[in-house]
Write an enzyme that holds these catalytic residues in place. Structure first.
Site, mmCIF file in Angstrom:
data_model
loop_
_atom_site.group_PDB
_atom_site.id
_atom_site.type_symbol
_atom_site.label_atom_id
_atom_site.label_comp_id
_atom_site.label_asym_id
_atom_site.label_seq_id
_atom_site.Cartn_x
_atom_site.Cartn_y
_atom_site.Cartn_z
ATOM 1 N N ALA A 206 6.924 -1.132 0.516
ATOM 2 C CA ALA A 206 6.542 -0.850 -0.868
ATOM 3 C C ALA A 206 6.878 -2.075 -1.706
ATOM 4 O O ALA A 206 8.031 -2.503 -1.737
ATOM 5 C CB ALA A 206 7.296 0.374 -1.403
ATOM 6 N N HIS A 207 5.842 -2.638 -2.340
ATOM 7 C CA HIS A 207 6.090 -3.838 -3.141
ATOM 8 C C HIS A 207 5.167 -3.950 -4.344
ATOM 9 O O HIS A 207 5.386 -4.772 -5.212
ATOM 10 C CB HIS A 207 5.897 -5.090 -2.280
ATOM 11 C CG HIS A 207 4.454 -5.386 -1.968
ATOM 12 N ND1 HIS A 207 3.764 -4.731 -0.989
ATOM 13 C CD2 HIS A 207 3.567 -6.245 -2.535
ATOM 14 C CE1 HIS A 207 2.520 -5.179 -0.949
ATOM 15 N NE2 HIS A 207 2.370 -6.100 -1.881
ATOM 16 N N ARG A 208 4.137 -3.117 -4.431
ATOM 17 C CA ARG A 208 3.152 -3.288 -5.505
ATOM 18 C C ARG A 208 3.759 -2.961 -6.865
ATOM 19 O O ARG A 208 4.590 -2.052 -6.999
ATOM 20 C CB ARG A 208 1.917 -2.425 -5.245
ATOM 21 C CG ARG A 208 1.067 -2.965 -4.107
ATOM 22 C CD ARG A 208 -0.321 -2.343 -4.091
ATOM 23 N NE ARG A 208 -1.147 -2.964 -3.062
ATOM 24 C CZ ARG A 208 -1.969 -3.977 -3.248
ATOM 25 N NH1 ARG A 208 -2.081 -4.505 -4.457
ATOM 26 N NH2 ARG A 208 -2.683 -4.468 -2.264
ATOM 27 N N VAL A 212 6.940 -0.460 -7.880
ATOM 28 C CA VAL A 212 8.321 -0.939 -7.961
ATOM 29 C C VAL A 212 8.729 -1.411 -9.351
ATOM 30 O O VAL A 212 9.925 -1.610 -9.597
ATOM 31 C CB VAL A 212 8.583 -2.056 -6.918
ATOM 32 C CG1 VAL A 212 8.231 -1.585 -5.527
ATOM 33 C CG2 VAL A 212 7.869 -3.349 -7.268
ATOM 34 N N ASP A 283 2.306 0.844 0.585
ATOM 35 C CA ASP A 283 1.375 0.637 -0.536
ATOM 36 C C ASP A 283 0.583 -0.645 -0.321
ATOM 37 O O ASP A 283 -0.102 -1.129 -1.210
ATOM 38 C CB ASP A 283 2.100 0.631 -1.891
ATOM 39 C CG ASP A 283 3.137 -0.481 -2.041
ATOM 40 O OD1 ASP A 283 3.227 -1.354 -1.142
ATOM 41 O OD2 ASP A 283 3.865 -0.483 -3.051
#
Length: 360
Positions: A206-208, A212, A283
Site C-alpha cells: 500500500a503506497h498510493r 496513505v 493498491d
C-alpha cells in the site's frame, strides 16, 4: 535501421517493465541509451534492480528526487530535454503513468525529429483525482506510438479518438519480465526463510496517496487487512514503501500485530513473495498484474482499477478499505480455483514493440 532509442524511466516498475524491451534491443543490436530521472526514492535499490535484471547501468542519472508534482515534473522536463539534445534519438520510449513518463513525453514531443512510444498505453482508472490518471491520459494523446497491452486498452484509446495507425496491441511487458525471471527468483532468493514465513501468508502493498496520505483511511486499510487475515489464520508481510512508512510515523498509527513491516524488496525476492503468498492485498496496478500472471488471488484496496482485465478473468476483486468489504473479498477470492487465463499476452510484447518501430 541504424536509428537509436532512448529509454526515459524513473521508478522500479518502469525498470522492470522496460527490461524486456532493453534486452530485446541488445539481442537485435539496436543502439540505445537509458535516462534515469532519479524520481525513485532509493538509488541503492534501483541500482540493485539493474544488476539483478542484468541491465546496463543508466547512461544518465538526473537525480531529480522528490518534491511537489509541478516542481519535480518541471525539473525533469528541462533535464530530459538537455539529454535529448545531445543524444538526438529517433524514438523515446516511456512506460506507464509516472511523472517521469509525462516529463519524457513532453520533452521529446517538443523537439523536432523525435517520436515517442508509450508502453502500456490506454489504461484508465477514470479517477481524475489520481495524478497517474492525468499522466497517462496526457502521454497517450501526445505520443506517436501507443503500445496497448490489451484489446480493452486499445478500445479505450479508440473511444478517445486516437487513430488506429498509432495503436498496436502488444501484450504487457510484465508478462515477459515475469516469465524471464520467476525461475531465477526461486533459485536465488531466500526471502521466505529470511522473513520466517510459513506456507500460509498474505502479502500487502500500500503506497498510493489516496490510501496513505489520509490518516483515517490508512488506519482503516491496515485494520481491515489484519482482521480479514486473522479470520483465515494468515500472517501478513508488508514491504513498506518509504512514503507509507513516513506517514505511519507522522500519523502515529499503531500497526496491527499480525502485520509484519519489512524493508522494500528487490524484484526477485518480491516475485517469490507474490508467487508463494496465499493472497495479495494491494493498491498497486503492477502488483495486480503480476499476481494475476502468477495465479495468486488478489484483493485491491482501492475504489477503482485501471486493470479491469484482472477482475474480468476472476483474478482480482476491487473492494476499497472497509472491513466488511475486505473480509468478503478475501473469502470470495480464497474460494476460487487458481485457473484463470492470463489476459496480458504471451510474453513477446518487447519483440512486438521493436517490430512496430521497425528495429529488425
Amino acid at each position: 535501421m541504424s536509428s537509436t532509442l532512448s529509454f526515459v524511466l524513473g521508478t522500479r516498475p518502469e525498470i522492470i517493465k522496460l527490461s524486456p524491451v532493453i534486452r530485446a534491443c541488445q539481442r537485435r543490436d539496436v543502439s540505445f541509451s537509458i535516462v534515469h530521472t532519479g524520481q525513485h526514492y532509493s538509488e541503492e535499490l534501483d541500482s540493485v534492480f539493474f544488476e539483478q535484471l542484468d541491465l546496463p547501468t543508466p547512461d544518465y542519472n538526473l537525480a531529480v528526487g522528490s518534491s511537489s508534482h509541478g516542481e519535480q515534473t518541471g525539473k525533469m522536463i528541462a533535464e530530459v530535454e538537455s539529454v535529448l539534445e545531445s543524444e538526438r534519438p529517433n524514438v523515446v520510449i516511456v512506460q506507464g503513468d509516472t511523472n517521469s513518463v509525462l516529463a519524457g513525453t513532453i520533452a521529446a514531443t517538443k523537439m523536432e525529429g523525435i517520436e515517442v512510444g508509450h508502453v502500456e498505453a490506454g489504461l484508465r482508472s477514470f479517477d481524475r483525482d489520481m495524478p497517474e490518471e492525468i499522466n497517462r491520459r496526457v502521454s497517450d494523446h501526445a505520443a506517436d506510438h501507443l503500445f496497448a497491452p490489451t484489446d480493452t486498452s486499445r478500445d479505450q484509446l479508440r473511444q478517445e479518438g486516437l487513430p488506429d495507425e498509432w495503436i498496436t496491441v502488444t501484450g504487457n511487458t510484465i508478462v515477459d519480465a515475469v516469465q524471464q525471471n520467476v525461475e531465477i527468483a526461486h533459485e536465488r532468493s531466500s526471502v521466505l526463510s529470511e522473513l520466517n514465513l510459513d506456507e500460509r501468508f498474505a502479502l500487502l502493498t500500500a503506497h498510493r496517496a489516496e490510501n496513505v496520505d489520509d490518516r483515517e483511511r490508512f488506519e482503516r486499510l491496515l485494520d481491515s487487512v489484519a482482521q480479514a487475515a486473522d479470520e483465515h489464520d494468515l500472517s501478513v508481510v508488508y514491504p513498506i514503501h518509504p512514503r507509507a512508512e513516513k506517514q505511519i510515523s507522522e500519523f502515529g498509527i499503531d500497526v496491527p500485530d499480525s502485520i509484519q513491516l519489512v524493508d522494500p524488496q528487490d524484484f526477485l525476492d518480491f516475485l517469490v513473495l507474490e508467487d508463494e503468498a496465499t493472497i495479495v492485498f494491494t493498491d498497486s496496478g503492477g502488483v495486480q498484474e503480476e499476481s494475476c500472471i502468477l495465479r495468486t488471488p488478489c484483493v485491491t484496496l482501492r475504489n477503482n482499477t485501471e486493470r479491469p482485465e484482472t477482475v474480468d478473468v476472476g483474478a482480482n476483486l476491487v473492494v476499497g478499505v472497509d472491513p466488511g468489504d475486505v473480509a468478503d473479498g478475501v473469502h470470495e477470492m480464497l474460494m476460487k480455483k487458481r485457473n484463470w487465463e492470463n489476459p496480458f499476452g504471451d510474453g513477446t510484447a518487447a519483440d512486438r514493440i521493436l517490430d512496430t518501430l521497425e528495429y529488425e
